[in-house]
Write an enzyme that holds these catalytic residues in place. Sequence first.
Site, PDB file in Angstrom:
ATOM      1  N   THR A  98       1.017  -1.245  -0.255  1.00 54.66           N
ATOM      2  CA  THR A  98      -0.041   0.121   0.041  1.00 54.66           C
ATOM      3  C   THR A  98       0.859   1.424   0.022  1.00 54.66           C
ATOM      4  O   THR A  98       1.797   1.451   0.968  1.00 54.66           O
ATOM      5  CB  THR A  98      -1.171   0.030   1.015  1.00 54.66           C
ATOM      6  OG1 THR A  98      -1.634  -1.047   1.549  1.00 54.66           O
ATOM      7  CG2 THR A  98      -1.795   1.354   1.408  1.00 54.66           C
ATOM      8  N   LYS A 135      -7.895   1.569  -3.189  1.00 51.68           N
ATOM      9  CA  LYS A 135      -7.624   1.340  -2.052  1.00 51.68           C
ATOM     10  C   LYS A 135      -7.235   2.233  -0.952  1.00 51.68           C
ATOM     11  O   LYS A 135      -8.257   2.229   0.090  1.00 51.68           O
ATOM     12  CB  LYS A 135      -5.995   0.516  -1.489  1.00 51.68           C
ATOM     13  CG  LYS A 135      -5.422   1.056  -0.626  1.00 51.68           C
ATOM     14  CD  LYS A 135      -6.154  -1.038   0.235  1.00 51.68           C
ATOM     15  CE  LYS A 135      -4.781  -0.942   1.038  1.00 51.68           C
ATOM     16  NZ  LYS A 135      -5.744  -2.470   2.499  1.00 51.68           N
ATOM     17  N   LYS A 173      -1.899   4.828   9.165  1.00 52.52           N
ATOM     18  CA  LYS A 173      -0.709   4.921   6.900  1.00 52.52           C
ATOM     19  C   LYS A 173      -1.754   5.489   6.471  1.00 52.52           C
ATOM     20  O   LYS A 173      -1.590   6.407   5.147  1.00 52.52           O
ATOM     21  CB  LYS A 173       0.174   4.034   7.095  1.00 52.52           C
ATOM     22  CG  LYS A 173       0.353   4.186   6.293  1.00 52.52           C
ATOM     23  CD  LYS A 173       1.328   1.902   5.523  1.00 52.52           C
ATOM     24  CE  LYS A 173       1.440   2.251   4.331  1.00 52.52           C
ATOM     25  NZ  LYS A 173       2.326   1.180   3.491  1.00 52.52           N
TER      26      LYS A 173
HETATM   27  P1  NAD Z   1       6.121  -5.300   7.455  1.00 55.49           P
HETATM   28  O1  NAD Z   1       6.633  -4.201   8.036  1.00 55.49           O
HETATM   29  O2  NAD Z   1       5.471  -6.607   8.406  1.00 55.49           O
HETATM   30  O3  NAD Z   1       6.702  -6.000   5.900  1.00 55.49           O
HETATM   31  C1  NAD Z   1       7.498  -5.482   5.339  1.00 55.49           C
HETATM   32  C2  NAD Z   1       8.664  -6.196   4.750  1.00 55.49           C
HETATM   33  O4  NAD Z   1       9.787  -5.733   3.704  1.00 55.49           O
HETATM   34  C3  NAD Z   1      10.081  -6.098   6.082  1.00 55.49           C
HETATM   35  O5  NAD Z   1      10.709  -7.177   6.306  1.00 55.49           O
HETATM   36  C4  NAD Z   1      11.579  -5.479   6.281  1.00 55.49           C
HETATM   37  O6  NAD Z   1      12.596  -6.202   6.125  1.00 55.49           O
HETATM   38  C5  NAD Z   1      11.368  -5.205   4.364  1.00 55.49           C
HETATM   39  N1  NAD Z   1      12.108  -4.222   3.852  1.00 55.49           N
HETATM   40  C6  NAD Z   1      12.091  -3.356   3.936  1.00 55.49           C
HETATM   41  N2  NAD Z   1      12.984  -3.007   2.609  1.00 55.49           N
HETATM   42  C7  NAD Z   1      13.473  -3.622   2.503  1.00 55.49           C
HETATM   43  C8  NAD Z   1      13.997  -3.443   1.159  1.00 55.49           C
HETATM   44  N3  NAD Z   1      14.788  -2.183   0.926  1.00 55.49           N
HETATM   45  N4  NAD Z   1      14.351  -4.895   0.464  1.00 55.49           N
HETATM   46  C9  NAD Z   1      13.546  -5.586   0.025  1.00 55.49           C
HETATM   47  N5  NAD Z   1      12.558  -5.729   1.600  1.00 55.49           N
HETATM   48  C10 NAD Z   1      12.529  -4.779   3.091  1.00 55.49           C
HETATM   49  O7  NAD Z   1       4.546  -4.684   6.299  1.00 55.49           O
HETATM   50  P2  NAD Z   1       3.097  -5.770   6.070  1.00 55.49           P
HETATM   51  O8  NAD Z   1       2.558  -5.740   7.279  1.00 55.49           O
HETATM   52  O9  NAD Z   1       4.058  -7.075   5.640  1.00 55.49           O
HETATM   53  O10 NAD Z   1       2.922  -4.520   5.142  1.00 55.49           O
HETATM   54  C11 NAD Z   1       3.748  -4.938   3.571  1.00 55.49           C
HETATM   55  C12 NAD Z   1       2.498  -3.658   2.672  1.00 55.49           C
HETATM   56  O11 NAD Z   1       1.171  -4.539   2.887  1.00 55.49           O
HETATM   57  C13 NAD Z   1       2.050  -2.383   3.670  1.00 55.49           C
HETATM   58  O12 NAD Z   1       2.919  -1.624   2.338  1.00 55.49           O
HETATM   59  C14 NAD Z   1       1.164  -2.376   4.079  1.00 55.49           C
HETATM   60  O13 NAD Z   1       0.354  -1.277   4.575  1.00 55.49           O
HETATM   61  C15 NAD Z   1       0.382  -3.418   3.592  1.00 55.49           C
HETATM   62  N6  NAD Z   1      -1.058  -3.602   4.185  1.00 55.49           N
HETATM   63  C16 NAD Z   1      -0.557  -4.422   4.964  1.00 55.49           C
HETATM   64  C17 NAD Z   1      -1.911  -5.285   5.720  1.00 55.49           C
HETATM   65  C18 NAD Z   1      -1.319  -5.630   7.407  1.00 55.49           C
HETATM   66  O14 NAD Z   1      -2.621  -6.043   7.961  1.00 55.49           O
HETATM   67  N7  NAD Z   1       0.336  -6.381   8.034  1.00 55.49           N
HETATM   68  C19 NAD Z   1      -2.703  -5.012   5.098  1.00 55.49           C
HETATM   69  C20 NAD Z   1      -3.367  -4.528   4.218  1.00 55.49           C
HETATM   70  C21 NAD Z   1      -2.150  -4.198   3.572  1.00 55.49           C
END
Ligand code: NAD
Length: 288
Positions: free
Chosen positions: A85, A160, A235
């Site tokens: 997102t 979204k 966010k």
């Molecule tokens: P998270 O923080 O658990 O995972 C993100 C991952 O990205 C981390 O493991 C981090 O190490 C990795 N990362 C950061 N910089 C990086 C780089 N330069 N190269 C490679 N990897 C890198 O977050 P999440 O909960 O998995 O969310 C991911 C996305 O999904 C976000 O944009 C969030 O808004 C969206 N989202 C999350 C949810 C939820 O319920 N968690 C629901 C819908 C959408």
Amino acid sequence: MKIGFIGLGNMGGPMAANLARDHAVTGFDPVAQPTGLTLAASAAMAAQDADVVITMLPDGNILRAVAAELHPAMKPGAIHLDCSTVDVDSARAVAAQATAHGLHAIDAPVSGGIGGATNGTLTFMAGGPLPAFEAVAPLFAIMGQKAVHCGAAGNGQAAKICNNMILGVTMIATCEAFALADKLGLDRQAMFDVVSTSSGASWSMTSYCPAPGIGPVSPADNGYQPGFAAELMLKDLRLSQQAAEAAAADTPLGHAATALYAEFVETEDGRGKDFSAMLPRFETRQRP
Ligand code: NAD
């Protein structure tokens, strides 16, 4: 298909695991190192042979930085499928850069949370060229239950944030109405029975009721453990206001919901709680 998967956190980890049952998946994350996946030493190495590279990253700046590394390494004609997102502008900039490298880009943020990622029941809202959307449709079918093509690049992100702006506003409205009902001596079950079948009904009331013990099981029944954390709602609301600012759109309720979630998360005790914990917040407050 050969798939590169960049960003193996709470969402990306289980999504990649589901794909790896049917496809050759090579993952990369600088921090998360899930077992059961082939891992590469860099994002570029995970991407170089892939037909589709999926990114699932925290925000637009990180997406832009990762895309700058990925795109030159990807093979011509490959698809960059971003499921993070992020802001609409970043999605469109990354898509333009992909096109300049002879690649195809789809922005396809998800709804459904960590449970949906684990169970393969996410909903994808996608922007980008239709042939590329159709090419990745079998991957959507593994990771989710529904994928909607919303138009050109960036339109997935637009869908979204519009959806989540409605969700933030209706959750606040539902919570403040429950707190008002309490103060008027109206029983919560009676309030639910009326509103859930009347014109005040919304998903926040009927599917995710913020009052414990009322309606279907929801995070309210589990001490407001997320679910969908208040800081993630903040966010998404901020992304909606960034987009509204850029498009000169008047969104007074989106603006008010953003301010309220910012207060809840940043100056009160909302961080780490489900976004429906607005109800106990209102319960304890007096009219200013
Ligand atoms: P998270 O923080 O658990 O995972 C993100 C991952 O990205 C981390 O493991 C981090 O190490 C990795 N990362 C950061 N910089 C990086 C780089 N330069 N190269 C490679 N990897 C890198 O977050 P999440 O909960 O998995 O969310 C991911 C996305 O999904 C976000 O944009 C969030 O808004 C969206 N989202 C999350 C949810 C939820 O319920 N968690 C629901 C819908 C959408």
